[in-house]
Design an enzyme around this catalytic site. Structure first.
Site, PDB file in Angstrom:
ATOM      1  N   ARG A 123       0.830  -1.199   0.000  1.00 29.70           N
ATOM      2  CA  ARG A 123       0.000   0.000   0.000  1.00 29.70           C
ATOM      3  C   ARG A 123       0.868   1.254   0.000  1.00 29.70           C
ATOM      4  O   ARG A 123       0.603   2.205  -0.738  1.00 29.70           O
ATOM      5  CB  ARG A 123      -0.898  -0.034   1.236  1.00 29.70           C
TER       6      ARG A 123
ATOM      7  N   GLU B 205      -1.986  -2.381  -7.540  1.00 30.03           N
ATOM      8  CA  GLU B 205      -2.753  -3.384  -6.820  1.00 30.03           C
ATOM      9  C   GLU B 205      -2.033  -3.534  -5.486  1.00 30.03           C
ATOM     10  O   GLU B 205      -0.842  -3.850  -5.461  1.00 30.03           O
ATOM     11  CB  GLU B 205      -2.767  -4.671  -7.649  1.00 30.03           C
TER      12      GLU B 205
ATOM     13  N   CYS C 134      -2.214 -11.997  -2.987  1.00 31.63           N
ATOM     14  CA  CYS C 134      -3.044 -10.811  -2.754  1.00 31.63           C
ATOM     15  C   CYS C 134      -4.434 -11.216  -2.301  1.00 31.63           C
ATOM     16  O   CYS C 134      -5.146 -10.428  -1.703  1.00 31.63           O
ATOM     17  CB  CYS C 134      -3.195 -10.002  -4.038  1.00 31.63           C
TER      18      CYS C 134
END
Lengths: 526, 526
Positions: free
Chosen positions: A244, A266, A303
């Site tokens: 992030r 992503e 993920c």
């Protein structure tokens, strides 16, 4: 391994970088892997961007067939590297052979799938509104729309998919398919794998007689080479898979440019799984086992790893936790991708362990070896979860948090409270349909993919896939980074008004040489 | 005019704002127009956002037919306002009656066009990859994709289109078509026009039995009400048409949110027109006349006004300038939209006048009245243009700058040097084809719409239109704000994996109740 040179690939050249070197490290042994990879500098960024820019207008107008063959040639060249690629990727990632072989198959399959997407031409989204010379009060001009590529794209290799989300991975495949030259910033964990794949693309470029700037590969730090790439005026979009903080840093650079550009990052997802009560009661054991199987897959380094499981506090949940704990305890640890990821996992797990509102219910076995991911299962209450931001953050690795809810309102409340996700999953039986219907719209608002009675790990490369979702799952919920729809990330529409036919690009010419099913005067051609 | 109350429309309520009042001003007289419009405050933003949020899950799942009828009902209700709407819009904008009547027709036509777009369902972009239970090595799940709306959208009314780009304009129509509730921040120049149109939408909401939060209308300053709206967590996208500084300010707010959201800002464009040499020589007079006609249209207050004309320095250009000057001198001034816009125009024109590298070649007549746009024509050299950033900025109004080039390289150089544009135009004859071919790829990279032998003013609402382009023409070149493709701005894809058919939304159900032509296993249904 002598084929590895440690050189950046700038167009058809191979050259040593000017910055400090990166050495890959085998995470299972801690040993350094030769050769060193000197990082790129402003000089090579300039070179690569200049070549990419020069290549852009040419590459975007080659025939669709040539572009498709290029993608297929890349796939062929990757396969021709043979076992050396798998060996190096294993050494650099700690991932098992079978996984990397299937990842290679996925990578090549993906390139070939995009070749067919390119051929079909649907992505051109051609729309023609013909001239209405006699219309009152004003005539209508001849208006034709097609999509063109955005421009050169900077792609950042991902740590957890050294093949399928790195040098020739999804972002590269979709950008090349769209007609964009690509400059890859290799992930520093697997420069050797990157060089091998980069060589394959470099060969495909020359074999297909494309301008050399269609592809370049750089090593170096994200903060230097990566930031310089994203800031370069000739780069028109960015593809990224990672943390992030990393993704947000790139978004900031991209937004601060004279010309802001789209970033497809992503980033972060905890992939909630809602186990509804009837399902929990009727087949809790089976769900518990498959939950753990999904969680520990690849040491949880996906993920889409199920980091959160929400269910009613009940006897059935107690039993579920028991079965899941047993399964987890039998799990043997796996080597994580890098020491940094291992450290991050340990810190995340300690944060949960030391939280008084959280109880550890199980941990997996651990091998006496480096960077081992000891899987963990924790439990907390809905109330405590909702009141502690710390519990809502992604921990990358095989850890999951079970949330005990008092009732369905609690469950809906949790769903509504979550940030954006790549996936959201329902485990349900027919009798759970009412609460499922209530949760579905919330899940739609929160996630890119919604599953029923499956597990989020395992992302099919196909037409219907969405690997995306609202922030912070990604930086742009309007797109997917897996599947054929990802080509749209790198396109923009252009309208041509009253162009003489001999000036028109093929896609919009009267004779329809690409044989597209175009939208003509509002009607789809059949 | 007693129907005007000066009230904000929050869902089905009408209420006075809590902030300082706005009074519309007739730009042709400077007289204030009753009633006062007290601005909204944090309280009404909260109310409107809460209602919009509550409406979202319901509105996005009503039938396509109901949504289409809603759009058509809005059009009907706007027409039913009658001449009062035109009178008030004339008073608030200084625009002539015929223009506003045709703008109303365009606004209603646009709503009806979107109704049919909604019905067709192509925008759902449904993709189905069916289960492959026996596939090796791994079975494939059933995967289905559809598009869903992003969420409530904040729309900012534009000064220059009090109807077609304001309360029920393009942004509102496309957002409502996509399934997004809309909160409009009215432009402070035409609150009365806004209230009338807002009333029409409010009535359509109730008549179509929709949740009231589908639409709200606020007045107030962009910096307060506008900023608060864009910052609100329940707003998921923004539509804006206006200045570069205004658009960039909104982009910044949107990017600083916890969850960044897309901003579709249409901002600044000088719309270069390249007059190629053979065309200039063979029909320079005709081109000069139509150039001036396009330039002075609506006092140049169009995003697509031709602010730049590029040609070879030549005898033919001298003659062209003469004819254009003559035409311009015959032009009588028109009232500009607001005093602020008039001031901005005057400042921009003075900047050019006082620039020693620029020569004024003509100015139009000016009426002895308030806020009159005296049209102007300036000329400079390619060299001077390229070396002075000041000359490259948009001046909103009927002013254009002719650039004299030494040769085709100069022309290409100018094209390459320009920022992003809404439009780029070629005036060419058959013999100009070589330079046209050279310019075309540059124009594609720079602009959203490319014209040959036309003029950029006049933006057709159709399927093929692109009213967009690279920054700073817009904040997002991947989209258009005019035409049916604008619906895609407010959508995102969601993938549904293994949902039982009774939980699936209609668009992806087995029985295909919406009769869509879906992409099934990679093949388009016919």
């Amino acid at each position: 391994m002598s084929v590895l040179q440690g050189k950046l690939l700038i167009g058809q050249k191979a050259m040593f970088g000017q910055s400090s070197s990166i050495l890959a490290i085998d995470p299972s042994t801690g040993l350094k892997l030769e050769p060193p990879y000197p990082g790129g500098s402003a000089y090579e960024v300039e070179e690569a961007c200049q070549l990419a820019w020069k290549a852009f207008d040419i590459y975007r107008e080659i025939s669709l067939e040539t572009r498709a063959i290029f993608l297929e040639t890349i796939a062929n060249k990757i396969e021709m590297i043979g076992p050396m690629l798998i060996d190096r990727a294993m050494a650099e990632s700690g991932l098992p052979k079978a996984r990397l072989e299937s990842e290679r198959a996925r990578t090549c399959g993906q390139l070939r799938l995009f070749a067919n997407v390119v051929r079909s031409g649907e992505w051109l989204d051609v729309r023609i509104d013909e001239q209405l010379a006699d219309r009152n009060p004003m005539p209508r001009a001849d208006l034709r729309q097609r999509h063109i590529p955005l421009g050169p794209v900077a792609v950042f290799g991902a740590s957890n998919f050294p093949l399928a989300f790195s040098v020739a991975g999804g972002d590269t495949a979709s950008a090349l398919a769209a007609g964009c030259p690509v400059i890859v910033k290799a992930h520093s964990a697997h420069p050797g794998t990157s060089e091998l794949v980069g060589n394959a693309i470099q060969k495909a470029v020359i074999e297909c007689k494309l301008p050399e700037g269609v592809f370049s590969l750089m090593y170096g730090s994200g903060r230097e080479v990566g930031a310089a790439l994203v800031a370069d005026a000739r780069i028109k979009a960015v593809g990224f898979t990672g943390s992030r903080s990393g993704g947000c840093a790139l978004m900031k650079i991209a937004q601060s440019r004279n010309e802001p550009i789209p970033v497809y990052a992503e980033m972060s997802s905890i992939n909630p799984v809602f186990v509804l009560q009837h399902a929990l009661e009727s087949r809790g054991d089976e769900i518990a086992k498959s939950y753990v199987a999904s969680l520990i897959m690849g040491a949880g380094q996906f993920c889409t790893s199920p980091g959160l499981l929400i269910a009613h506090k009940s006897v059935a949940l107690d039993s579920f936790v028991q079965v899941a704990s047993k399964a987890l305890k039998e799990n043997t640890s796996q080597t994580m991708l890098t020491e940094g990821i291992y450290d991050g996992y340990q810190k995340g797990v300690s944060r949960l362990s030391s939280n008084s509102k959280v109880r550890e219910v199980a941990r997996g076995k651990v091998k006496n070896s480096l960077n081992q991911c000891q899987s963990r299962l924790f439990i907390t209450s809905a109330h405590d979860f909702l009141n502690d931001k710390d519990l809502q953050e992604e921990i990358f690795g095989a850890v999951s948090l079970i949330i005990e809810c008092d009732d369905d309102d609690d469950v809906a409340h949790i769903a509504e409270h979550l940030e954006g996700q790549l996936t959201a999953t329902l485990q349900m039986d027919n009798l759970d349909i009412d609460i499922a219907r209530k949760l579905l719209p919330i899940m739609e608002r929160k996630a890119g993919r919604i599953l029923v009675n499956g597990w989020p790990t395992g992302v099919e490369v196909c037409n219907a896939m969405v690997h995306g979702g609202p922030f912070p799952a990604t930086s742009d919920s309007r797109s997917t980074s897996v599947g054929t729809a990802s080509i749209f990330r790198f396109l923009r529409p252009v309208c041509y008004q009253d162009l003489p036919d001999l000036l028109r690009p093929d896609a919009i010419r009267n004779s329809n040489p690409l044989k597209l099913k175009r939208l003509v005067n509002g009607k789809r051609e059949s």
